[in-house]
Design a protein around this motif. Structure first.
Motif, PDB file in Angstrom:
ATOM      1  N   PRO A 204       1.519   2.888   9.828  1.00 55.57           N
ATOM      2  CA  PRO A 204       0.450   3.579   9.091  1.00 55.57           C
ATOM      3  C   PRO A 204      -0.285   4.575   9.981  1.00 55.57           C
ATOM      4  O   PRO A 204      -0.257   4.486  11.209  1.00 55.57           O
ATOM      5  CB  PRO A 204      -0.481   2.430   8.673  1.00 55.57           C
ATOM      6  CG  PRO A 204       0.340   1.191   8.778  1.00 55.57           C
ATOM      7  CD  PRO A 204       1.331   1.433   9.866  1.00 55.57           C
ATOM      8  N   GLU A 205      -1.011   5.494   9.330  1.00 55.97           N
ATOM      9  CA  GLU A 205      -1.710   6.558  10.051  1.00 55.97           C
ATOM     10  C   GLU A 205      -2.670   6.023  11.091  1.00 55.97           C
ATOM     11  O   GLU A 205      -2.794   6.573  12.191  1.00 55.97           O
ATOM     12  CB  GLU A 205      -2.450   7.439   9.037  1.00 55.97           C
ATOM     13  CG  GLU A 205      -3.258   8.588   9.645  1.00 55.97           C
ATOM     14  CD  GLU A 205      -4.697   8.179   9.993  1.00 55.97           C
ATOM     15  OE1 GLU A 205      -5.267   8.792  10.913  1.00 55.97           O
ATOM     16  OE2 GLU A 205      -5.212   7.246   9.360  1.00 55.97           O
ATOM     17  N   TYR A 206      -3.366   4.907  10.777  1.00 56.28           N
ATOM     18  CA  TYR A 206      -4.371   4.403  11.713  1.00 56.28           C
ATOM     19  C   TYR A 206      -3.749   3.804  12.977  1.00 56.28           C
ATOM     20  O   TYR A 206      -4.454   3.530  13.938  1.00 56.28           O
ATOM     21  CB  TYR A 206      -5.280   3.376  11.028  1.00 56.28           C
ATOM     22  CG  TYR A 206      -4.592   2.112  10.557  1.00 56.28           C
ATOM     23  CD1 TYR A 206      -4.378   1.038  11.426  1.00 56.28           C
ATOM     24  CD2 TYR A 206      -4.167   1.976   9.236  1.00 56.28           C
ATOM     25  CE1 TYR A 206      -3.754  -0.118  10.993  1.00 56.28           C
ATOM     26  CE2 TYR A 206      -3.540   0.823   8.802  1.00 56.28           C
ATOM     27  CZ  TYR A 206      -3.336  -0.213   9.679  1.00 56.28           C
ATOM     28  OH  TYR A 206      -2.713  -1.359   9.243  1.00 56.28           O
TER      29      TYR A 206
ATOM     30  N   SER B 247      -0.643  -6.496  11.289  1.00 53.51           N
ATOM     31  CA  SER B 247       0.094  -5.971  12.424  1.00 53.51           C
ATOM     32  C   SER B 247       0.619  -7.116  13.277  1.00 53.51           C
ATOM     33  O   SER B 247      -0.065  -8.121  13.491  1.00 53.51           O
ATOM     34  CB  SER B 247      -0.831  -5.076  13.259  1.00 53.51           C
ATOM     35  OG  SER B 247      -0.161  -4.541  14.367  1.00 53.51           O
TER      36      SER B 247
ATOM     37  N   ARG C  71       8.018   0.921   6.543  1.00 55.96           N
ATOM     38  CA  ARG C  71       7.187  -0.289   6.635  1.00 55.96           C
ATOM     39  C   ARG C  71       7.190  -1.039   5.310  1.00 55.96           C
ATOM     40  O   ARG C  71       7.257  -2.268   5.284  1.00 55.96           O
ATOM     41  CB  ARG C  71       5.766   0.085   7.040  1.00 55.96           C
ATOM     42  CG  ARG C  71       4.881  -1.123   7.394  1.00 55.96           C
ATOM     43  CD  ARG C  71       3.506  -0.659   7.846  1.00 55.96           C
ATOM     44  NE  ARG C  71       2.623  -1.745   8.235  1.00 55.96           N
ATOM     45  CZ  ARG C  71       2.546  -2.264   9.454  1.00 55.96           C
ATOM     46  NH1 ARG C  71       3.337  -1.781  10.405  1.00 55.96           N
ATOM     47  NH2 ARG C  71       1.709  -3.242   9.731  1.00 55.96           N
TER      48      ARG C  71
ATOM     49  N   ASP D 241       0.846  -1.192   0.000  1.00 51.38           N
ATOM     50  CA  ASP D 241       0.000   0.000   0.000  1.00 51.38           C
ATOM     51  C   ASP D 241       0.878   1.237   0.000  1.00 51.38           C
ATOM     52  O   ASP D 241       1.658   1.471   0.928  1.00 51.38           O
ATOM     53  CB  ASP D 241      -0.902  -0.018   1.238  1.00 51.38           C
ATOM     54  CG  ASP D 241      -1.989   1.040   1.180  1.00 51.38           C
ATOM     55  OD1 ASP D 241      -1.761   2.104   0.574  1.00 51.38           O
ATOM     56  OD2 ASP D 241      -3.074   0.812   1.741  1.00 51.38           O
TER      57      ASP D 241
ATOM     58  N   SER E  85       5.600   8.442  13.252  1.00 50.79           N
ATOM     59  CA  SER E  85       4.901   8.621  11.970  1.00 50.79           C
ATOM     60  C   SER E  85       5.578   7.925  10.791  1.00 50.79           C
ATOM     61  O   SER E  85       4.885   7.339   9.947  1.00 50.79           O
ATOM     62  CB  SER E  85       4.731  10.113  11.666  1.00 50.79           C
ATOM     63  OG  SER E  85       3.849  10.706  12.574  1.00 50.79           O
TER      64      SER E  85
ATOM     65  N   GLY F  42       0.213   4.099   0.689  1.00 50.59           N
ATOM     66  CA  GLY F  42      -0.071   5.005   1.796  1.00 50.59           C
ATOM     67  C   GLY F  42       0.721   4.683   3.044  1.00 50.59           C
ATOM     68  O   GLY F  42       0.707   5.451   4.006  1.00 50.59           O
ATOM     69  N   TYR F  43       1.432   3.542   3.062  1.00 49.06           N
ATOM     70  CA  TYR F  43       2.243   3.171   4.209  1.00 49.06           C
ATOM     71  C   TYR F  43       3.546   3.963   4.238  1.00 49.06           C
ATOM     72  O   TYR F  43       4.060   4.375   3.188  1.00 49.06           O
ATOM     73  CB  TYR F  43       2.576   1.676   4.169  1.00 49.06           C
ATOM     74  CG  TYR F  43       1.455   0.754   4.578  1.00 49.06           C
ATOM     75  CD1 TYR F  43       0.228   1.246   5.013  1.00 49.06           C
ATOM     76  CD2 TYR F  43       1.620  -0.619   4.525  1.00 49.06           C
ATOM     77  CE1 TYR F  43      -0.795   0.384   5.391  1.00 49.06           C
ATOM     78  CE2 TYR F  43       0.601  -1.494   4.900  1.00 49.06           C
ATOM     79  CZ  TYR F  43      -0.596  -0.981   5.331  1.00 49.06           C
ATOM     80  OH  TYR F  43      -1.609  -1.825   5.702  1.00 49.06           O
TER      81      TYR F  43
END
Length: 546
Positions: free
Chosen positions: A411-413, A94, A26, A19, A407, A21-22
């Motif tokens: 990931p953001e979540y 995770s 990561r 992804d 950060s 967005g990671y």
């Protein structure tokens, strides 16, 4: 992305979704762990993989010139020499050790899930499915292959479209979507956004990823009386879903059941001695059958711990997956999900091992101890809070530094909303950590600058809406929405409030890219046609069935 996934599978390989967005750290960890034969990407994402093994072949799928002189090869699937036990994909989840772990899923598991779905929902060429889940999560697997195996339409949502109920409602209406899946928190946001009887094309709405609150069922019946609501359950380690329950029209009391096992799947609810529990008694949920994954990539010890021999099967090779979830059988033969027996949590449908966040925070040289918990001050609104002790004097290490440290790593979540410093972690009289004694975060626990009051009507309205939605006392003009504890689903609530109070059109990208209050106020003062991202919410593409 669709072409790349199909090409990998047709070549006889398994795919590992990365992804974009990671954080790059990561992604690099996942590439290093999976040791792929090749990396398929596109030009605007190359920067995410700078520094990886230079010997790894990189295929830029957006560069059409490299394909122009390639010979087309057509070969029978049998020539690839695959069996149903070969891997289809490896999806990372995770990990409690601090590193994500790759779940290895075989072709037979995916096929079983898709065939069950086809028999249950009877999809056909007149159906349309909205593929909105990031493909690093296994719900995307049925969203992609479910429509393709029956000739239905596959509609690709815009990037981050899954976070915006306004966009999702428009996409469902515009493309006459017939089946879609939501996590309950987003289902609530969509239901609150639409009027009764809207979205008449919908036939099935699936709820999965986290516990479905019972109060959502009557709201669904009110807003979408023409559609069926299905509550599903299943971890990545058992291929998307292993149980399903159709929510009836009768009132739901207590918890919404997760239903019964799907085809070729067994559910066991066992006590601490590994024996089945009677009806109504709580036990740990184990999953057996064809959809159980083959284990964790390069993690034989963890695989042996979680994927154990199935003593209830006559097949000596049969395995069952120990979920760590608590459940019980109810009188009608359905299953009631009762939560976790460890420190894994679901945040807005994302599975989070709190130990992974703790491990990454402990990489900070100033921290001695870290505990991360999911607090639910408001029903249905879980927030991650990190508690820590350090070797710094009070005031020397704050939320801003810890958030900046974390950060790039998760990931953001998985970013905590608050960081609470403690002199010592609270313990019980027996010396064990007393999680119940951890204090609620105070204002200073959030990554916020010195307070400066809002200026003007727009900033004042923004501050009032943020404070109300985030349930904090005050918001200053230099405050960052996400540092105050905001997240993607609260963005939706803010936008709806702003549209009503300011009578302006505001898109999700406006807040996502201008998270500081004064900056967002300036954006809202600009006519929408002049905003850089004003087109964002209407983006949607379609992959047809022909």
């Amino acid at each position: 992305m669709i072409v790349a996934v199909l090409a990998v599978l047709k070549a006889g390989a398994a795919y590992v979704p990365l992804d974009s967005g990671y954080p790059p750290a990561r992604l690099h960890s996942m590439v290093g762990d999976s040791a792929p034969l090749a990396l398929i990407t596109q030009q605007d994402l190359h920067h995410l993989f700078s520094g990886i093994d230079p010997a790894l072949p990189v295929i830029d799928i957006s560069d059409t010139t490299i394909w122009s002189d390639r010979q087309k090869i057509r070969r029978a699937p049998s020539s690839v020499n695959l069996t149903s036990s070969h891997l289809a994909y490896v999806i990372y989840t995770s990990g409690s050790s601090g590193l994500p772990k790759g779940v290895m899923v075989q072709h037979r598991a995916v096929v079983n899930r898709l065939v069950w779905m086809q028999r249950a929902y009877k999809l056909g060429p007149t159906d349309a499915i909205l593929q909105k889940t990031p493909f690093g999560f296994d719900v995307s697997v049925w969203e992609i292959f479910g429509p393709l195996i029956v000739g239905a339409r596959l509609v690709i949502a815009s990037r981050d479209g899954h976070k915006n109920p306004s966009y999702l409602a428009r996409a469902i209406a515009e493309h006459e979507i017939t089946i879609i899946e939501f996590v309950p928190s987003m289902l609530r946001a969509v239901l609150e956004h639409i009027q009764t009887g809207e979205l008449p094309s919908l036939k099935f709405v699936i709820s999965g990823g986290e516990d479905l609150p019972s109060e959502l069922v009557p709201l669904f019946r009110e807003k979408l009386p023409h559609a069926d609501l299905l509550n599903t359950y299943g971890p990545t380690e058992a291929t998307i879903d292993v149980t399903a329950w159709t929510c009836s029209h009768s009132p739901t009391l207590g918890r919404v059941p997760i239903g019964r096992p799907i085809s070729n799947t067994q559910i066991y609810i066992l006590d601490k001695c590994g024996q089945p529990v009677p009806e109504g008694v709580t036990g740990e949920l184990y999953i057996g059958g064809v959809q159980v994954a083959s284990g964790y990539l390069k993690r034989p010890e963890l695989t042996a711990e979680k994927f154990v021999r199935d003593p209830f099967s006559e097949d000596p090779e049969a395995r069952m997956y120990q979920t760590g979830d608590l459940a019980r059988w109810i009188s009608d033969g359905n299953i009631e999900f009762l939560g976790r027996n460890d420190f894994q949590v679901k945040i807005r449908g994302f599975r989070v091992e709190l130990g992974e966040i703790e491990a990454r925070l402990l990489d900070h040289p100033a921290l001695r101890e870290v505990i991360v918990v999911a607090r639910e001050e408001v029903p249905g609104e879980k927030r991650l809070v990190a508690y820590y002790t350090s070797n710094k004097e009070p005031g020397e290490l704050g939320a801003d530094q810890l958030r900046a440290h974390l950060s790039p790593l998760v990931p953001e979540y998985m970013l905590p909303s608050a960081y609470v410093p403690l002199q010592a972690l609270p313990v019980t009289p027996s010396g064990k950590l007393d999680r119940g004694a951890l204090p609620p975060p105070e204002e200073g626990a959030y990554d916020v600058p010195a307070y400066e009051p809002p200026r003007g009507e727009i900033e004042g309205t923004l501050a009032s809406v943020w404070a109300d939605v985030l349930e904090i006392e005050r918001v200053g003009r230099n405050d960052n929405f996400f540092a105050l504890g905001g997240h993607s689903l609260l963005v939706v609530r803010v936008l709806n409030r702003l549209r009503r109070t300011l009578q302006v059109e505001v898109g999700i990208r406006d807040l996502m890219t201008h998270a500081i209050l004064s900056e967002l106020a300036s954006v809202l003062a600009t006519p929408i046609e002049n905003r850089k991202h004003s087109h964002y919410d209407s983006e949607c593409s379609v992959l047809a069935d022909k």
